[in-house]
Design a protein around this motif. Structure first.
Motif, short mmCIF file in Angstrom:
data_model
loop_
_atom_site.label_atom_id
_atom_site.label_comp_id
_atom_site.label_asym_id
_atom_site.label_seq_id
_atom_site.Cartn_x
_atom_site.Cartn_y
_atom_site.Cartn_z
N HIS A 100 0.83 -1.20 0.00
CA HIS A 100 0.00 0.00 0.00
C HIS A 100 0.87 1.25 0.00
CE1 HIS A 100 -3.50 -2.45 1.05
NE2 HIS A 100 -2.71 -3.08 1.89
N ASP A 101 0.26 2.38 -0.31
CA ASP A 101 0.95 3.66 -0.11
C ASP A 101 1.26 3.81 1.38
OD1 ASP A 101 0.78 4.32 -2.79
OD2 ASP A 101 -0.97 5.61 -2.55
N LEU A 102 2.36 4.49 1.67
CA LEU A 102 2.81 4.65 3.05
C LEU A 102 2.58 6.06 3.59
CD1 LEU A 102 6.16 2.66 2.80
CD2 LEU A 102 3.93 1.86 3.65
N GLY A 103 2.05 6.95 2.75
CA GLY A 103 1.81 8.31 3.20
C GLY A 103 3.04 9.19 3.14
N ASP A 104 4.06 8.77 2.40
CA ASP A 104 5.27 9.57 2.19
C ASP A 104 5.37 9.77 0.68
OD1 ASP A 104 8.06 9.95 1.31
OD2 ASP A 104 8.56 9.75 3.44
N LYS A 105 5.21 11.00 0.22
CA LYS A 105 5.09 11.24 -1.23
C LYS A 105 6.30 10.77 -2.02
CE LYS A 105 6.34 16.17 -1.07
NZ LYS A 105 7.68 16.14 -1.62
N ASP A 106 7.51 10.89 -1.45
CA ASP A 106 8.71 10.45 -2.17
C ASP A 106 8.71 8.93 -2.37
OD1 ASP A 106 9.73 13.02 -2.46
OD2 ASP A 106 10.69 12.95 -0.49
N PHE A 107 8.38 8.20 -1.32
CA PHE A 107 8.36 6.74 -1.42
C PHE A 107 7.15 6.26 -2.21
CE2 PHE A 107 11.46 7.07 1.93
CZ PHE A 107 12.33 6.02 1.64
N ASP A 108 5.99 6.86 -1.96
CA ASP A 108 4.78 6.43 -2.68
C ASP A 108 4.94 6.63 -4.18
OD1 ASP A 108 3.65 5.72 -0.26
OD2 ASP A 108 2.39 7.50 -0.11
N ARG A 109 5.65 7.67 -4.58
CA ARG A 109 5.87 7.94 -6.00
C ARG A 109 6.66 6.81 -6.66
NH1 ARG A 109 10.38 9.91 -8.21
NH2 ARG A 109 11.16 10.60 -6.20
N VAL A 110 7.74 6.37 -6.05
CA VAL A 110 8.57 5.33 -6.67
C VAL A 110 8.02 3.92 -6.43
CG1 VAL A 110 10.68 6.72 -6.66
CG2 VAL A 110 10.20 5.17 -4.73
N ASN A 111 7.16 3.76 -5.43
CA ASN A 111 6.60 2.45 -5.12
C ASN A 111 5.30 2.16 -5.85
OD1 ASN A 111 8.70 1.98 -3.32
ND2 ASN A 111 7.54 2.68 -1.55
N HIS A 112 4.72 3.18 -6.44
CA HIS A 112 3.36 3.09 -7.00
C HIS A 112 3.16 1.88 -7.92
CE1 HIS A 112 -0.56 4.69 -8.18
NE2 HIS A 112 -0.24 4.31 -9.40
N THR A 113 4.08 1.65 -8.85
CA THR A 113 3.88 0.56 -9.82
C THR A 113 3.99 -0.82 -9.17
OG1 THR A 113 6.22 0.61 -10.46
CG2 THR A 113 4.67 1.92 -11.79
N PHE A 114 4.63 -0.90 -8.01
CA PHE A 114 4.76 -2.16 -7.29
C PHE A 114 3.53 -2.45 -6.43
CE2 PHE A 114 8.99 -0.43 -7.88
CZ PHE A 114 9.75 -1.51 -8.27
N THR A 115 3.00 -1.41 -5.83
CA THR A 115 1.95 -1.61 -4.81
C THR A 115 0.54 -1.53 -5.36
OG1 THR A 115 2.00 0.75 -4.25
CG2 THR A 115 3.39 -0.72 -2.93
N HIS A 116 0.36 -0.92 -6.50
CA HIS A 116 -1.00 -0.78 -7.04
C HIS A 116 -1.28 -1.90 -8.03
CE1 HIS A 116 -2.17 3.10 -5.25
NE2 HIS A 116 -0.86 3.15 -5.05
N SER A 117 -1.41 -3.09 -7.48
CA SER A 117 -1.63 -4.28 -8.28
C SER A 117 -2.64 -5.17 -7.56
CB SER A 117 -0.30 -5.04 -8.44
OG SER A 117 -0.49 -6.20 -9.19
N HIS A 118 -3.39 -5.91 -8.33
CA HIS A 118 -4.31 -6.90 -7.77
C HIS A 118 -3.66 -8.26 -8.00
CE1 HIS A 118 -7.40 -3.95 -7.04
NE2 HIS A 118 -7.18 -3.48 -8.26
N PHE A 119 -2.98 -8.76 -6.98
CA PHE A 119 -2.21 -9.98 -7.12
C PHE A 119 -3.11 -11.21 -7.19
CE2 PHE A 119 0.91 -7.14 -5.09
CZ PHE A 119 1.94 -7.26 -6.01
N ASN A 120 -2.67 -12.16 -7.99
CA ASN A 120 -3.33 -13.46 -8.08
C ASN A 120 -2.66 -14.35 -7.02
OD1 ASN A 120 -4.11 -16.10 -8.67
ND2 ASN A 120 -4.06 -15.78 -10.88
N TRP A 121 -3.20 -14.30 -5.81
CA TRP A 121 -2.58 -14.96 -4.67
C TRP A 121 -2.48 -16.47 -4.87
CZ3 TRP A 121 0.10 -11.97 -1.66
CH2 TRP A 121 -0.28 -10.63 -1.52
N GLU A 122 -3.49 -17.06 -5.48
CA GLU A 122 -3.47 -18.51 -5.70
C GLU A 122 -2.30 -18.90 -6.60
OE1 GLU A 122 -6.30 -22.05 -7.52
OE2 GLU A 122 -7.22 -20.12 -7.02
N LYS A 123 -2.12 -18.18 -7.69
CA LYS A 123 -1.00 -18.47 -8.61
C LYS A 123 0.34 -18.25 -7.91
CE LYS A 123 0.50 -17.61 -13.36
NZ LYS A 123 1.85 -17.91 -13.24
#
Length: 187
Positions: A100-123
């Motif tokens: 998830h976003d952490l509430g820190d704009k610098d980190f959230d900016r670079v983490n966005h493509t990693f954290t904004h995903s709907h993972f297929n947990w079963e796979k």
């Protein structure tokens, strides 16, 4: 005896020589382990595509004798790798992971493509043998519930470390014996 490949993945704005990464490499017997520590693009170059390309160039594909160890944003990256492979890794070990976003704009900016995903947990669960997660109970950046969420979705154990902070050098984690033992256990 086949060696186990251990891939250690740093966090956002990270470096291969920080935190417990050198300790882990130095304490894994080279006769039993091949240790790969890629330096991933950071700052403006940090995104899921650039990290995936770097992984492919420096590591190749997921292999059955591979243990993936990741700190901070790296667990989200590892989840993406596992979701997009046909191979089953030997193990995954997460340290201070989050989705998830952490509430820190610098980190959230670079983490966005990693954290904004709907993972297929079963796979993802089908693509590793053993898993474990560490999280500081007082992590100043990543609340413990975020680590608990990942562990629950993966059906892996989570060790909450008392006064562990972000399990980085700032929290006193230049060495990390519990992590070292878990890697050896999975090998």
């Amino acid at each position: 005896m086949n060696k186990t490949t251990v891939v250690i993945i740093h966090g956002s704005f990270g470096d291969i020589n920080e935190n417990w990464i050198p300790y882990l490499k130095e304490n894994l017997d080279p006769s039993q382990f091949d240790v790969i520590i890629p330096q991933f693009p950071v700052d403006n170059g940090q995104n899921l595509d650039s990290w995936t390309s770097t992984f492919k160039e420096t590591v190749g594909d997921i292999k059955e004798n591979m243990i993936l160890v990741g700190h901070s944003i790296a667990p989200a990256f590892i989840l993406s790798l596992l979701e997009n492979t046909t191979k089953k890794a030997k193990g995954i070990i997460f340290v201070s992971g989050f989705l998830h976003d952490l509430g820190d704009k610098d980190f959230d900016r670079v983490n966005h493509t990693f954290t904004h995903s709907h993972f297929n947990w079963e796979k993802i669960r089908e693509n590793f043998e053993d898993g474990f997660s560490f999280h500081g109970n007082d992590d100043p950046y990543v609340p413990a519930w975020m680590g608990e969420e990942i562990a629950k979705n993966l059906n892996i154990d989570l060790m909450l470390i008392e006064d562990g902070g972000h399990l980085n050098i700032a929290a006193g984690f230049k060495e990390f014996p519990a992590l070292l033992e878990k890697v050896k256990e999975f090998a």
